[in-house]
Design an enzyme around this catalytic site. Sequence first.
Site, PDB file in Angstrom:
ATOM      1  N   ARG A 119       0.781  -1.196   0.133  1.00 46.11           N
ATOM      2  CA  ARG A 119       0.026  -0.090  -0.085  1.00 46.11           C
ATOM      3  C   ARG A 119       0.871   1.103   0.020  1.00 46.11           C
ATOM      4  NH1 ARG A 119      -3.031  -1.336   4.465  1.00 46.11           N
ATOM      5  NH2 ARG A 119      -1.159  -1.006   5.582  1.00 46.11           N
ATOM      6  N   GLY A 136      10.820  -9.005   6.698  1.00 44.15           N
ATOM      7  CA  GLY A 136      12.094  -9.110   6.890  1.00 44.15           C
ATOM      8  C   GLY A 136      12.815 -10.229   6.178  1.00 44.15           C
ATOM      9  N   ASP A 185       8.834  -4.091   8.976  1.00 45.40           N
ATOM     10  CA  ASP A 185       7.396  -3.691   9.215  1.00 45.40           C
ATOM     11  C   ASP A 185       7.069  -3.508  10.594  1.00 45.40           C
ATOM     12  OD1 ASP A 185       7.420  -6.206   9.179  1.00 45.40           O
ATOM     13  OD2 ASP A 185       5.822  -6.082   7.359  1.00 45.40           O
ATOM     14  N   GLY A 191      -3.396  -5.992  10.621  1.00 51.63           N
ATOM     15  CA  GLY A 191      -4.989  -6.458  10.144  1.00 51.63           C
ATOM     16  C   GLY A 191      -5.323  -7.578  10.796  1.00 51.63           C
TER      17      GLY A 191
END
Length: 487
Positions: A14, A78, A237, A406
């Site tokens: 995104r 990763g 992330d 999520g």
Amino acid sequence: MAYLALDLGAGSGRAIVGFIENGKIRLDEVHRFSNPPISLGNTLYWDFLSLFSNIKEGIRLAAKKGYTLKGIAVDTWGVDFGLIDKLGHLLSNPVCYRDRRTEGISAIASVSISTEELYAITGIQQMEINSVFQLLSLKQKEDPVLSIADKLLFTPDLINYFLTGIVCNEYTIASTSQLLDAQTRLWSKVILDKLDLPYRLMENIIYPCNLIGKLRNEIAEETGADGINVFSVGSHDTASAIAAIPANGKDWAFLSSGTWSLLGVTTDKPVLTEEARKNNFTNEGGVDDKILFMRNITGLWLLQRLIDEWEKANEECNYEYLFAECNKAEPFRSIVDSDNPVFTHPASMEKAIREYCQRTNQPIPVSKGELVRCVLESLAVKYYSVMDKLQECTGLEIKYIFVVGGGSRNELLNQYIADALNMEVITGLTEATAVGNIIQQAIADKQIQDLEEGHKIIKNSFEQKIYYPENTKRWTDAIAKIKHLFL
């Protein structure tokens, strides 16, 4: 203040613009795209050309909306990396961590350096997907790409290089490799020498909340985004997601819930004990000089694969239907260990779950509701098991847990977690990674003083939801009967 977060997962990506104004942050997703690995020959690759094309499209769409961007930053999954030669050319598409090339490589590595020594240096959970084993597999197969390569760049480093022309390795993503010394935060020459891996491939380490450079002129012209800074953030992330959690003290834990689950705590120093190693805990780099002491757990991957199978068979499988069927199914009928290797990349997840239950003398889940309940309850029980060991290894008493990512939207799973762990579960940061990314850009841009100020902005911007423990005795009794499956 507008900043573009390029948040890339192992399946989708995104481009999200974040605006910080009046003490709040708001988000606008300008581009979403798929990022599936592609099988070619006997190798599973990432399609880097398609990925980078979508990154440029995300920048272009943000500029087209008229947003005056002050910065761009990248975060990704990763361990995976690309190799570039002396001319700066990408030598091949990066290989996906789910490729089979590393099978058996950790045993080969243990001849030169023991798993105990490897952990004592890096503090990283031993997983054959780790970069060290990917790199060693190239050496074992005498892959010519290794002799041609000049630099190893992890996925976000590779993207930053093609955005700016500047070569560097960011700390949080580098820490996932099992090649970084957890205490010095530098590349471990001991590991590289013992495994006879080329030290020349490794670049200087940079840290989150710093400027990398300006967007290349040709990309600025192509996208209409001229003169924009590219910043370093927690480019793993997970690091950016945890940096977004507005919590204080030592009595909380985090759960990054998605394809992978990462359950842990933030610490000031790595925990490198033998107890931590035996319990498969990892010490990965965090933002603001923190260590993320946590356990990697196979998370909603099982449910995602089930849904993929049902979609391909044109069967009903929307979440509302599946969770309604789950609620009808008998509780604690079947429990699986999501980390069992049979669930890594089975031809059929449905078949793999049923065969596991048969082997462990449990009722075999037949209906969709039984399969979904099996997966969700199994994850909650797994988290219970890991949380127990987490508190033992750190000496901390955890009172509540933040669930981000999520999976934080999965209300049924969140309630199961609260019940199984007998603690409050706090959600509300579904886009934690993007939020953390954007806040760090603002810090690097000197528009926010520090992460503490960033957390105040986050608290003002997102409403928390708390799940309180219910039916704890039923869960305690059930766990006592089935936890042997995880020990």
